[in-house]
Design a protein around this motif. Structure first.
Motif, mmCIF file in Angstrom:
data_model
loop_
_atom_site.group_PDB
_atom_site.id
_atom_site.type_symbol
_atom_site.label_atom_id
_atom_site.label_comp_id
_atom_site.label_asym_id
_atom_site.label_seq_id
_atom_site.Cartn_x
_atom_site.Cartn_y
_atom_site.Cartn_z
ATOM 1 N N UNK A 105 0.835 -1.206 0.000
ATOM 2 C CA UNK A 105 0.000 0.000 0.000
ATOM 3 C C UNK A 105 0.871 1.257 0.000
ATOM 4 N N UNK A 106 1.954 1.234 0.776
ATOM 5 C CA UNK A 106 2.881 2.371 0.794
ATOM 6 C C UNK A 106 3.420 2.678 -0.596
ATOM 7 N N UNK A 107 3.810 1.615 -1.318
ATOM 8 C CA UNK A 107 4.353 1.823 -2.670
ATOM 9 C C UNK A 107 3.306 2.389 -3.610
ATOM 10 N N UNK A 108 2.070 1.906 -3.495
ATOM 11 C CA UNK A 108 1.007 2.407 -4.380
ATOM 12 C C UNK A 108 0.764 3.892 -4.131
ATOM 13 N N UNK A 109 0.667 4.239 -2.832
ATOM 14 C CA UNK A 109 0.363 5.632 -2.488
ATOM 15 C C UNK A 109 1.500 6.552 -2.950
ATOM 16 N N UNK A 127 -11.514 8.246 -14.674
ATOM 17 C CA UNK A 127 -12.313 7.641 -13.610
ATOM 18 C C UNK A 127 -13.608 8.414 -13.388
ATOM 19 N N UNK A 128 -13.528 9.745 -13.423
ATOM 20 C CA UNK A 128 -14.678 10.566 -13.046
ATOM 21 C C UNK A 128 -15.500 11.053 -14.239
ATOM 22 N N UNK A 163 -5.507 12.273 -4.111
ATOM 23 C CA UNK A 163 -4.846 11.069 -4.611
ATOM 24 C C UNK A 163 -3.363 11.328 -4.834
ATOM 25 N N UNK A 164 -3.075 12.482 -5.441
ATOM 26 C CA UNK A 164 -1.704 12.802 -5.802
ATOM 27 C C UNK A 164 -0.860 13.209 -4.602
ATOM 28 N N UNK A 165 -1.480 13.867 -3.629
ATOM 29 C CA UNK A 165 -0.664 14.479 -2.585
ATOM 30 C C UNK A 165 -0.597 13.744 -1.260
ATOM 31 N N UNK A 166 -1.441 12.713 -1.069
ATOM 32 C CA UNK A 166 -1.506 12.061 0.240
ATOM 33 C C UNK A 166 -0.167 11.460 0.669
ATOM 34 N N UNK A 167 0.603 10.969 -0.322
ATOM 35 C CA UNK A 167 1.876 10.321 0.007
ATOM 36 C C UNK A 167 2.759 11.224 0.867
ATOM 37 N N UNK B 30 -8.176 -1.282 1.588
ATOM 38 C CA UNK B 30 -9.203 -0.488 0.913
ATOM 39 C C UNK B 30 -8.599 0.757 0.268
ATOM 40 N N UNK B 31 -7.768 1.447 1.045
ATOM 41 C CA UNK B 31 -7.112 2.657 0.529
ATOM 42 C C UNK B 31 -6.215 2.301 -0.652
ATOM 43 N N UNK B 32 -5.495 1.190 -0.509
ATOM 44 C CA UNK B 32 -4.616 0.753 -1.587
ATOM 45 C C UNK B 32 -5.390 0.492 -2.868
ATOM 46 N N UNK B 33 -6.549 -0.181 -2.743
ATOM 47 C CA UNK B 33 -7.372 -0.468 -3.921
ATOM 48 C C UNK B 33 -7.856 0.833 -4.565
ATOM 49 N N UNK B 34 -8.334 1.759 -3.724
ATOM 50 C CA UNK B 34 -8.818 3.029 -4.256
ATOM 51 C C UNK B 34 -7.705 3.782 -4.990
ATOM 52 N N UNK B 35 -6.491 3.654 -4.487
ATOM 53 C CA UNK B 35 -5.378 4.378 -5.099
ATOM 54 C C UNK B 35 -4.894 3.732 -6.390
ATOM 55 N N UNK B 36 -5.080 2.409 -6.501
ATOM 56 C CA UNK B 36 -4.485 1.738 -7.662
ATOM 57 C C UNK B 36 -5.421 1.721 -8.874
ATOM 58 N N UNK B 37 -6.726 1.931 -8.641
ATOM 59 C CA UNK B 37 -7.681 1.854 -9.753
ATOM 60 C C UNK B 37 -7.311 2.747 -10.944
ATOM 61 N N UNK B 38 -7.019 4.050 -10.714
ATOM 62 C CA UNK B 38 -6.679 4.890 -11.873
ATOM 63 C C UNK B 38 -5.415 4.428 -12.599
#
Lengths: 291, 287
Positions: A105-109, A127-128, A163-167, B30-38
């Motif tokens: 999850x850390x890597x994704x974020x 997406x939107x 999405x972009x800045x949370x990391x 959950x957060x990881x899934x939401x982040x990876x979708x795009x």
């Protein structure tokens, strides 16, 4: 004596660049904002001083008030609430999760943070958008969808910015939490302090300085967001509903060629940034620990 | 199910720990899934023929989209331009930041504190707001469309934060070794090169990679200052993608996005493998 004098020499390249390309434009800002400089029309030939006319125009213009309001909304939603709280939740959760979940999850974020701004903009357009993923999911859940980029563009760009800045917040808080000596929290636990009470009264006060630093940096980053919004909403029909100050400034200066007025808006944005920067600098007070 | 979990919890010495672990894990997933979708969308769209906008399993994987964007005009030149601009600017930023950090970290000088406060202050200034006067300045200095001018300006935008980070990393190198070198008559620059830098190269690498990643994604600066399509980096040409083929071809756009993102993703992987991750960088942010 000579040695003392040459000590500061290594600073010269940095100081030179900062003076020419940062201080210079800022000073130029103070000059141009008080002129009627324009790329076309009457101001194109000679730049006349117009005093505070540009500022008076800004404060009487509904579009400017709208831009200020949207900038506040955008900063509040995406930085102060979105990135800050989500980053904190992730950092807190990471202390209790297993290693693999944490790493993945850390890597994704962080991946979302590393990707270029415009790529992020297109991802969230996808997406939107009208036929986007979110609407497909809503359709599946039998909830009527909508084109979020048109119906609520400021929310759409806020989501993209979270999405972009949370990391960034996540990294700051992970670093801060890792420095809390575990004895302190264990002691609080032994004393019967559990869960939320402990977080609120023991952990959060200990990372207060990091919270302030983080809020400073993300607020200032968010005030300056341009490419993300420009690429997602552009200058189309919905632009008025997501026209934050940087977008408004750009439009006035380059689309309507009103350089003087655009610079006045830029100066206001700079001053707002400067005020935030000063407030948080006071809170951070780096002189106390440093050197 | 919940009852058993609850029962087990009550029997342990630390109540709530098991539940909170489960909640934390679920939340993160959950957060990881939401982040990876795009991100998945871009990958899928890039290999699917004529994709819509929604995330779906590609019906037929093909590299047609990549084939049609992988040519000099569309991909190679913009990426090369980006490497010149962002790479050049990163090099300038890092060299200047190392030089500036040395006296700030090693010598007690009267202007250290005001200088550091100014640096910290300018890390906060919205560069976006400076773009209107910078454009004016560049017009007057005849620097519009100048790669050198744009590179220098980009380097400057990264400089305050780079100096701040670099000084923090340098503060972590003990001063004792250098003092011995100073006694032996070595100059400050010699000590910096032979003693300090070898001990802090991971810090230098973190600053360099971080600066490059930021500049690689930078859109507004080259968008304003470089007007010739031949000089524009990928961050700008991706934006002009829309008009080029008539309607928006999301497949090609996605393929281009993947190509454009590859360098920074690779750098990020390098950063996390070799340098203990961006978490090392997080540590330097405390101020």
């Amino acid at each position: 004596m000579l040695r003392r004098a040459t000590r500061g020499l290594p600073l010269v390249p940095s100081v030179g660049l900062l003076l020419v390309f940062l201080a210079g434009p800022i000073l130029y800002c103070f000059y141009a904002a008080f002129t009627d400089m324009a790329l076309t029309g009457s101001g194109a030939t000679g730049n006349e001083f117009v005093g505070f006319d540009n500022f008076a125009k800004a404060f009487s213009e509904p579009a400017f008030a709208n831009a200020v309001f949207l900038t506040l909304l955008f900063t509040l939603f995406s930085a102060v609430l979105g990135q800050n709280i989500l980053g904190m939740i992730i950092a807190f959760s990471m202390r209790r999760t297993n290693k693999i979940v944490r790493a993945v999850v850390g890597s994704i974020v962080i991946g979302a943070w590393v990707l270029p701004e415009i790529v992020a903009a297109y991802m969230w357009t996808a997406v939107l958008g009208d036929e986007g993923t979110l609407n497909r999911v809503l359709e599946f859940l039998r909830i009527p969808g909508q084109d979020w980029l048109y119906s609520n563009p400021i929310l759409a760009v806020s989501i993209a910015n979270v999405w972009r800045g949370t990391a960034f917040s996540m990294l700051v808080y992970s670093a801060a939490l890792s420095e809390i000596p575990s004895e302190i929290e264990e002691a609080a636990e032994v004393d019967g302090a559990t869960g939320w009470w402990r977080v609120w009264h023991v952990t959060l006060p200990m990372i207060r300085r990091s919270i302030m630093t983080n809020l400073m940096l993300i607020t200032l980053q968010t005030l300056a967001v341009f490419g993300l919004i420009y690429a997602m909403v552009g200058e189309g029909g919905a632009s008025g509903k997501a026209q934050t100050l940087p977008i408004y400034m750009y439009e006035q200066a380059f689309k309507f060629s009103q350089i003087g007025y655009g610079t006045a808006v830029a100066l206001i944005l700079l001053l707002v940034g400067a005020i935030f920067s000063l407030i948080y600098m006071r809170l951070l007070n780096p002189g106390k620990e440093a050197t | 199910m919940t009852a058993t979990v609850g029962g087990r919890v009550r029997s342990t010495a630390r109540p709530g720990v098991v539940t909170s672990r489960i909640v934390a894990n679920l939340l993160l997933v959950l957060i990881g899934v939401a982040f990876i979708v795009p991100m998945l969308w871009v990958l899928y769209a890039s290999i699917e023929e004529g994709p819509g906008l929604a995330v779906s399993i590609p019906t037929s994987a093909s590299f047609e989209n990549f084939r049609s964007v992988l040519n000099t005009d569309t991909t190679y030149r913009p990426i090369l331009n980006g490497i010149y601009l962002s790479g050049g600017a990163t090099l300038i930023t890092v060299v200047c930041a190392v030089l500036a950090a040395y006296p700030l970290s090693r010598h007690k000088m009267r202007f250290n504190r005001p200088f550091l406060m100014t640096i910290l202050f300018s890390t906060g200034l919205p560069i976006t707001a400076v773009m209107v006067p910078v454009y004016g300045l560049f017009v007057q200095l005849d620097l519009i469309d100048s790669v050198a001018g744009t590179t220098l300006f980009m380097a400057t935008t990264g400089l305050p934060f780079a100096i701040w980070l670099m000084k923090n990393f340098m503060d972590g190198v003990p001063i004792d070794l250098e003092e011995a070198a100073w006694v032996d008559g070595a100059s400050g620059m010699k000590a910096l090169w032979h003693i300090v830098l070898p001990l802090m190269w991971p810090g230098v690498a973190v600053v360099a990679i971080f600066t490059f990643i930021r500049l690689w994604g930078e859109f507004f600066i080259p968008f304003m200052l470089l007007l010739s399509p031949d000089l524009q980096p990928a961050s700008v040409t991706i934006f002009t993608f829309f008009g080029q083929y008539g309607g928006v071809n999301y497949g090609r756009l996605a393929a281009f996005s993947v190509m454009y993102s590859l360098p920074v993703v690779a750098l990020y992987i390098l950063l996390s493998r070799k340098l203990g991750g961006a978490f090392a960088f997080g540590g330097a942010l405390k101020g």
